[in-house]
Design a protein around this motif. Structure first.
Motif, mmCIF file in Angstrom:
data_model
loop_
_atom_site.group_PDB
_atom_site.id
_atom_site.type_symbol
_atom_site.label_atom_id
_atom_site.label_comp_id
_atom_site.label_asym_id
_atom_site.label_seq_id
_atom_site.Cartn_x
_atom_site.Cartn_y
_atom_site.Cartn_z
ATOM 1 N N SER A 357 0.813 -1.229 0.000
ATOM 2 C CA SER A 357 0.000 0.000 0.000
ATOM 3 C C SER A 357 0.844 1.276 0.000
ATOM 4 C CB SER A 357 -0.938 0.010 1.217
ATOM 5 O OG SER A 357 -1.751 -1.117 1.220
ATOM 6 N N PRO A 358 1.685 1.479 -0.998
ATOM 7 C CA PRO A 358 2.501 2.699 -1.006
ATOM 8 C C PRO A 358 1.720 3.919 -1.504
ATOM 9 C CG PRO A 358 3.036 1.349 -2.895
ATOM 10 C CD PRO A 358 1.976 0.608 -2.135
ATOM 11 N N LEU A 359 2.157 5.081 -1.060
ATOM 12 C CA LEU A 359 1.556 6.343 -1.477
ATOM 13 C C LEU A 359 2.679 7.341 -1.718
ATOM 14 C CD1 LEU A 359 -1.065 8.043 -1.842
ATOM 15 C CD2 LEU A 359 -0.815 8.705 0.550
ATOM 16 N N SER A 360 2.688 7.931 -2.902
ATOM 17 C CA SER A 360 3.742 8.877 -3.271
ATOM 18 C C SER A 360 3.168 10.288 -3.318
ATOM 19 C CB SER A 360 4.309 8.485 -4.645
ATOM 20 O OG SER A 360 5.187 9.479 -5.114
ATOM 21 N N ILE A 361 3.871 11.226 -2.699
ATOM 22 C CA ILE A 361 3.450 12.635 -2.677
ATOM 23 C C ILE A 361 4.591 13.484 -3.212
ATOM 24 C CG2 ILE A 361 2.732 14.569 -1.228
ATOM 25 C CD1 ILE A 361 1.498 12.570 0.706
ATOM 26 N N SER A 362 4.310 14.253 -4.262
ATOM 27 C CA SER A 362 5.322 15.121 -4.867
ATOM 28 C C SER A 362 4.995 16.579 -4.584
ATOM 29 C CB SER A 362 5.376 14.899 -6.382
ATOM 30 O OG SER A 362 5.670 13.549 -6.678
ATOM 31 N N THR A 363 6.048 17.408 -4.495
ATOM 32 C CA THR A 363 5.874 18.827 -4.169
ATOM 33 C C THR A 363 6.477 19.693 -5.261
ATOM 34 O OG1 THR A 363 7.972 19.032 -2.977
ATOM 35 C CG2 THR A 363 6.055 18.257 -1.725
ATOM 36 N N ARG A 364 6.210 20.987 -5.176
ATOM 37 C CA ARG A 364 6.722 21.937 -6.168
ATOM 38 C C ARG A 364 8.236 22.089 -6.110
ATOM 39 N NH1 ARG A 364 5.677 26.933 -5.841
ATOM 40 N NH2 ARG A 364 4.860 27.108 -3.745
ATOM 41 N N PHE A 369 7.926 12.108 -1.643
ATOM 42 C CA PHE A 369 7.906 11.381 -0.367
ATOM 43 C C PHE A 369 7.104 10.106 -0.550
ATOM 44 C CE2 PHE A 369 8.133 15.925 0.364
ATOM 45 C CZ PHE A 369 9.287 16.025 1.123
ATOM 46 N N LEU A 370 7.677 8.980 -0.111
ATOM 47 C CA LEU A 370 7.062 7.685 -0.318
ATOM 48 C C LEU A 370 6.639 7.087 1.023
ATOM 49 C CD1 LEU A 370 6.316 5.493 -2.370
ATOM 50 C CD2 LEU A 370 8.588 4.475 -1.976
ATOM 51 N N PHE A 371 5.321 6.972 1.228
ATOM 52 C CA PHE A 371 4.767 6.358 2.429
ATOM 53 C C PHE A 371 4.276 4.952 2.076
ATOM 54 C CE2 PHE A 371 4.211 10.914 2.862
ATOM 55 C CZ PHE A 371 4.662 11.163 4.149
ATOM 56 N N ALA A 372 4.321 4.034 3.033
ATOM 57 C CA ALA A 372 3.853 2.666 2.790
ATOM 58 C C ALA A 372 3.220 2.110 4.056
ATOM 59 C CB ALA A 372 5.012 1.787 2.331
ATOM 60 N N ASN A 373 2.702 0.882 3.916
ATOM 61 C CA ASN A 373 2.039 0.202 5.033
ATOM 62 C C ASN A 373 0.854 1.001 5.573
ATOM 63 O OD1 ASN A 373 3.798 -2.299 5.721
ATOM 64 N ND2 ASN A 373 5.285 -0.631 5.486
ATOM 65 N N ARG A 377 -5.639 2.987 2.471
ATOM 66 C CA ARG A 377 -5.021 3.938 1.539
ATOM 67 C C ARG A 377 -6.055 4.692 0.710
ATOM 68 N NH1 ARG A 377 -1.044 1.963 -3.239
ATOM 69 N NH2 ARG A 377 -2.976 0.855 -3.745
ATOM 70 N N ASP A 378 -7.062 4.006 0.233
ATOM 71 C CA ASP A 378 -8.054 4.662 -0.623
ATOM 72 C C ASP A 378 -8.775 5.796 0.110
ATOM 73 O OD1 ASP A 378 -7.365 2.946 -2.621
ATOM 74 O OD2 ASP A 378 -9.012 1.536 -2.256
#
Length: 1251
Positions: A357-364, A369-373, A377-378
């Protein structure tokens, strides 16, 4: 009415009524077995004591009973029984089966209860039924009003001596309540949270794991909780709210913006959830240094991939409306703050066994940043998407409506969001040197710090070893930025702290201060706010601006940046803007020193937002008018000294140096006691670590000087040792030109102490005292805040009592007791009277005497319980007159000094003083124009507006100035308002320039002059005012044991005074006027039509008259029909007021015939009067003549105070009544009992006796 579980009938019940299906029962008085049953009722059920009456439903041939209704009195249960007879019993006859009857009864009662609860429950309330039931029982048991909300309740034991009393602890927003009934002994406790001086959880041999609650008068211990930690945490929160209420008058308001749960938790109230959410919000904001209005939406466990060490770090992800934050489980491993304004892409990556269950967040700023576990997630992505849509996009030209970052599913290539290069910069470094000035005159300080403007541009290479060291620091930070990121989204780790401890380079200091303090987030989300404040505050005058001007040139005068107008003007603008932003704080000494240092390293706007972060988040309550926050941290410092340096702690207490050192150290963050180059390093650490660093350094300083301090003999010697040590703390790495330290120049002797490097001092402080944790400090702050605020309240009480003049007559103890009663009445308006003026008008910045004030309703309640002149239903009328007499500034509020003045007038002094107070209560302004129609004499003493306006120069030492003096003052005021243009011009000048202090000195001088009022200064009393005075005396005497003798005496005195008034009136004859209709009295009874009726009223009632004891409720004016004056009458309170009469000629037309005087046979020797005659001035007149001349109250009739005094002196029983000493202490105790006696047991006993 209630239907409960089946109840087995016990032997302590006797049947009082019965039908085929219902039985009414009454509980017998407790015997041995009954006591046990009663105790079990309390211990096993939250209903506390079982109601003495109940109605049961029984199915025939069954031993099972259902409780249908219960009541605390026979009247209440009879009402329920009648309802059953009228609505239920007749219906039951149609059923054939007994089981059907029982089912129908249960369904009917349950339906009634559900409907009732639906009507009572406010819309949106979701408290569970059992909790609502407990809240109703709490209100009934302790007499709490509807406004008092129950937060939670717990089963526990209260230790009374060495005996535990099992019962129920109720925690409400404003009170702690406990009820127990054990073997016939009842314990009922009510403690206001504002009275708590100590609250701690401890475990001793006597009290196993208990909670201790201390007030000024008692120590309470509670134990045997199922979850003591939860209970104690809730008690801490409620006590903290109460302290905040005392500190800044902010009461508890439920947070309506909190998300409501889909299913209410069992036995948890909405308020409990609210408080839990508040605690989480405060912790969240403090941990990540977020703005004060940020609310946590939720948090979940997860892992974060950290590229700098190639690890997945476990921790918690926190999501709020504007930020995504991460905190590792290991404290120093990693902290992360991602503002949603920086987010461009939120992407769900492919799951794998290694990375579920990874989640990637990108910034300007091109960071990902890569979050998991992540567990859900949805749902998490949906919440982030919702918040992103609400996040405004700020363009230079204005605010955009909103934006939506791309939220994508796993795809080979994710499409980036549209470039937003025109939005806010992502870090402070992008603004350096490039900011556009928004300040007037394009001040240089609008775009850069003062240090850049005043420091010579010496190349770093020319500074030798210092320059090389500085360059190495800068390189280290740039490497750190490359690895960990730069700006607000930087990974904050133990490595970051190490770099801060080694010193922040001069060129990066302003940028990193903004980031670590959280000021950057507030600044970029409020563009133009500072410039707006500067524009609004320019040219405005206030007490804060006066203090700022006084301190401007004392702010780092040794630094070249503040030796010219450029630096001084920038400092003035920042401090004035903050004073306008936060008038509660305004300006406090030491703010100038801190702000001047902030201006050296940042622009004006940056310095302003750093000051906001300091005053409102990092150093809470430090810079208010009582420096409460600094005193709290001083208490923590003393406690830490006892823990870490116990031997030195005793010596410091003996010398009394703790207060002196800690306040100067903490308020200025060592900036005023250390050389500038050294203290600024401590400020670096402070912005990263918080108050913990300041406490650690303070302990390290004491530890380094322990031997010398232990050998000190007095405070001065100890302060000299510490001062010389601090003067020699140096920063050998500083590249700035040395700034001379004035204190060091003054204290350097022949043998200066050895120099101490600031970095060595910091290193020692971390090595020896780094065990301090932020959570522990917050816990200690709460404990010390209770102590400090209660100590300040005691100081306020002593100050107010000292401000009361010595001639008041009350002892110090009585004044303190009266103050506590007065304060409790004020606080009651904040608990339950949100709409009352007193709840809105408390200003903690006012002098102590003005902070607590009460309105007319609250005064009426206090007057009724404390006055020695209780007069039944007439008491509220008298209270209203006393309030108007005391409220000289006409703001409908009185302070404690005015309150005590009124009380003293009734309790102290001789007969003359007490009669003077009574006399004034029946003259304007105490007597309303509506209460007296014909106050002719008042028109000679009061000008047109004097009945509604009092002189602002009136002295607090007397109830009134002499009447002639008031008239003179009012005349001067009217002359002063003649020219509106002049007044307007003066008002404008007053706003921009300080007032003339000579004016205030003249006012104070006049106030200090004791105005000795003589009885000759009092105006005469007209006929209707005299009638009102006689009514009051009649009502006052009605509750006295000697009322018969007093009635005879006052009848004699009134008759004598009536004749004196008639004799005085003969010196002038006036034309008559048509009588006016009589007006009703203010207590709802018809006014006497003339003095004849009054005299009839004042005749003593017959011994057997059942109305003799009626007091104020007695219907006045019931004279025999044949002795009444024929005519429409006029003695009531008409609509005319003295101010409405324009001339003496018009007033003369308001007259009618001479007043009649019926003399009591027991008071004057006279012939028997015929039924058709009355005595008027010694002559007999027939009713026919009376009718021709009218029957209104005579406006020409008057009496003076001297005549009333002389007449009363002829009756010894009246003299004894007014000279009798009354102990106010007993009445104060009764008032406190009345406030504390919330238990309903007395009502049950009375109802039981009557039944």
């Amino acid at each position: 009415m209630a239907i409960t579980k089946p109840a087995t009938v016990v032997t302590d019940i006797e049947y009082t009524n019965a039908q085929d299906h219902f039985s009414e029962q009454e509980k017998r008085p407790f015997d041995g077995r009954g006591l046990l049953v009663g105790t079990l009722d309390v211990v096993l059920d939250s209903s506390a004591r079982v109601a003495p009456f109940r109605i049961l439903h029984q199915t025939q041939d069954s031993q099972i009973y259902w409780t249908v209704a219960c009541g605390s009195s026979r009247k209440e249960i009879t009402k329920h029984w009648e309802w059953l007879e009228n609505n239920l019993l007749q219906t039951l006859s149609i059923f054939d089966s007994e089981e059907d009857i029982t089912t129908f009864v249960k369904g009917k009662i349950h339906g009634i209860i559900a409907e009732e609860n639906k009507n009572l429950q406010p819309q949106g309330e979701e408290d569970p039924g059992k909790f609502k039931e407990a809240e109703l029982k709490m209100r009934k048991q302790f007499g709490m009003p509807e406004g008092e909300k129950l937060v939670n309740y717990y089963s526990c034991s209260y230790w009374k001596g060495r005996v535990p009393r099992q019962g129920w602890l109720y925690l409400t927003v404003n009170h702690l309540c406990f009820y127990s009934f054990l073997l016939g002994k009842e314990v009922s406790l009510v403690v206001q949270w504002v009275d708590v001086t100590r609250l701690e959880k401890n475990a001793t041999l006597l009290f196993p794991e208990s909670i201790r609650v201390d007030t000024r008068n008692q120590e309470l211990f509670f134990s045997m909780f199922l979850n003591i930690s939860e209970t104690f945490k809730l008690m801490e929160q409620l006590a903290n709210l109460a302290m905040r209420q005392l500190l800044d008058s902010e009461g508890f308001l439920e947070d309506k913006a909190l998300p409501r749960p889909a299913r209410p938790h069992r036995n948890i109230s909405a308020l409990k959830r609210d408080l839990d959410a508040r605690a989480k919000n405060e912790s969240y904001r403090a941990t990540f240094r977020l703005p004060g209005d940020e609310r946590l939406d939720g948090h979940t466990s997860c892992t974060l991939w950290t590229p700098f060490n190639k690890l997945h770090i476990p921790g918690q992800m926190f999501i709020s409306s504007n930020y995504i934050c991460f905190a590792s489980k290991e404290e120093d491993a990693c902290h992360l703050i991602i503002p949603l304004r920086e987010v461009t892409i939120v992407e769900k990556a492919d799951s794998s066994s290694v990375l579920p269950s990874p989640l990637s967040i990108s910034t300007r700023s091109k960071m990902t940043f890569l979050f998991a576990n992540l567990k859900d997630r949805d749902f998490l992505v949906q919440r982030i998407s919702d918040f992103l849509q609400k996040t405004p996009s700020k363009q230079p030209g204005g605010l955009g409506a909103g934006r939506k970052a791309i939220v994508s599913n796993p795809v080979p290539e994710s499409s980036p969001a549209s470039q937003e290069a025109s939005e806010q910069p992502s870090n402070p470094s992008s603004l350096c040197g490039g900011r556009q000035s928004t300040l007037p005159q394009e001040a240089p300080t609008a775009s850069q710090g003062l240090l850049r403007l005043f420091q010579r541009n010496t190349p770093v290479e020319d500074l030798g070893a210092k320059g090389a060291k500085e360059k190495m620091k800068e390189e280290s930070w740039h490497i750190h930025f490359f690895e960990y990121g730069r700006g607000v989204c930087m990974y904050r780790t133990a490595k970051t702290r190490e770099l801060v401890l080694k010193g922040i380079p001069e060129g990066l200091r302003g940028e990193l201060w903004l980031l670590f303090s959280g000021a950057w987030n507030e600044m970029v989300t409020h563009p133009g706010y500072y410039a707006e404040l500067v524009e609004k505050s320019t040219g405005k005058y206030s007490l804060a601006t006066e203090e700022i001007e006084r301190d401007l040139h004392r702010s780092m005068p040794e630094h070249p940046a503040f030796q010219n107008e450029l630096g001084i003007a920038a400092l003035r603008r920042v401090l004035t803007a903050y004073a306008f932003r936060n008038p509660t704080i305004g300006y406090c000494q030491a703010m100038n020193i801190v702000t001047s240092v902030l201006l050296l390293y940042g622009s004006e706007e940056e310095a302003f937002w750093l000051l906001v972060a300091l005053c409102e988040r990092m150093l809470p309550d430090y810079y208010n008018n009582r420096v409460v926050g600094a005193l709290v941290d001083q208490g923590i410092f003393e406690e830490l000294t006892r823990d870490f340096l116990p031997q030195l702690s005793e010596k410091m207490q003996e010398l009394g140096v703790a207060t002196s050192i800690s306040l100067s150290w903490f308020l200025t963050l060592f900036l005023s006691v250390m050389p500038f180059e050294s203290s600024v390093v401590i400020v670096d650490c402070f912005f990263y670590e918080g108050i913990k660093v300041v406490l650690q350094v303070a302990l390290a300083i004491l530890d380094a000087n322990m031997e010398q301090l232990l050998s000190c003999s007095d405070e001065g010697e100890a302060m000299t040792i510490l001062g010389r040590y601090l003067d020699n703390v140096v920063n050998k790495q500083s590249v700035s030109p040395p700034v001379p330290h004035l204190h060091a120049l003054l204290t350097s002797g022949d043998n200066p102490p050895a120099e101490v490097d600031i970095f060595d001092l910091l290193k020692v402080s971390y090595e020896k005292f780094s065990s301090l944790r932020a959570d522990d400090i917050e816990q200690m702050r709460f404990k010390q805040r209770l102590k400090v605020i209660q100590s300040l309240e005691d100081t306020a009480k002593r100050s107010v009592v000292r401000a009361i003049p010595g001639d008041i007559g009350f002892s110090i103890e009585e004044l303190e007791d009266l103050y506590m009663v007065f304060k409790a009445k004020h606080l009651a308006s904040q608990y339950w009277g949100r709409g009352q003026p007193t709840a809105m008008r408390r200003d903690p910045s006012l002098p102590y005497l003005e902070q607590y004030r009460i309105d007319a309703t609250q005064f009426q309640e206090l007057f009724g319980s404390l006055t020695p002149w209780a007069c039944g239903s007439h008491t509220p009328v008298l209270a209203g007159r006393m309030f108007r007499l005391l409220d000289r500034n006409k703001d409908s509020l009185i302070n404690f000094k005015e309150f005590v003045t009124g009380m003293s007038g009734m309790y102290h002094g001789d007969l003359t003083d007490k009669l003077k107070v009574l006399y004034k209560l029946h003259l304007p302004p105490a007597l309303n124009p509506e209460e007296a129609e014909s106050a002719l004499e008042a028109t000679h003493y009061f000008t047109e507006d004097s009945s509604s306006e009092a002189s602002p120069l009136a002295s607090d030492l007397d109830l009134f100035l002499p009447w002639e003096a008031q008239e003179t003052l009012l005349q001067e005021e009217r002359e002063g308002t003649g020219n509106e243009d002049v007044q307007e011009k003066r008002g404008e000048e007053r706003e921009t320039s300080p007032p003339d202090y000579r004016h205030y000195l003249q006012i104070w001088a006049k106030e200090k002059e004791v105005q000795k009022e003589t009885i000759k200064d009092l105006p005469k009393m007209d006929q209707e005012q005299f009638i009102e005075l006689c009514k009051t005396l009649y009502n006052v005497f009605s509750e006295d044991p000697l009322e018969q003798e007093l009635y005879h005496a006052i009848a004699a005195v009134a008759s004598l005074l009536l004749r004196i008034g008639e004799l005085g009136k003969r010196f002038s004859t006036q034309p008559s006027r048509k009588p006016r209709d009589s007006a009703p009295r203010e207590d709802g009874q018809p006014a006497p039509s003339s003095l004849q009726d009054l005299a009839q009223e004042l005749q003593p009632p017959a011994a057997g008259d059942p109305q003799a004891k009626a007091g104020g409720d007695t219907q006045l004016g019931k004279a025999p029909q044949e002795s009444q004056v024929v005519g429409e009458g006029g003695g009531g309170e008409g609509q005319g007021s003295p101010s409405q009469r324009l001339s003496d000629d018009e007033t003369k037309d308001d007259m009618s015939m001479s007043s009649y005087s019926v003399v009591s046979t027991g008071s004057l020797q006279c012939e028997d009067l015929a039924d058709d005659t009355v005595l008027v001035g010694g002559e007999a007149h027939s009713p026919t003549a009376t009718a021709r001349r009218g029957g209104t109250v005579d406006t020409e009739w008057s009496i003076s105070f001297e005549q009333i005094l002389a007449s009363i002196l002829t009756e010894s029983v009246l003299v004894n009544f007014f000279e009798k000493r009354v102990d106010i202490g007993l009445k104060i105790k009764d008032q406190k009992k009345m406030e504390r006696q919330f238990s309903s047991s007395s009502d049950q006993e009375q109802s039981g006796a009557s039944g």
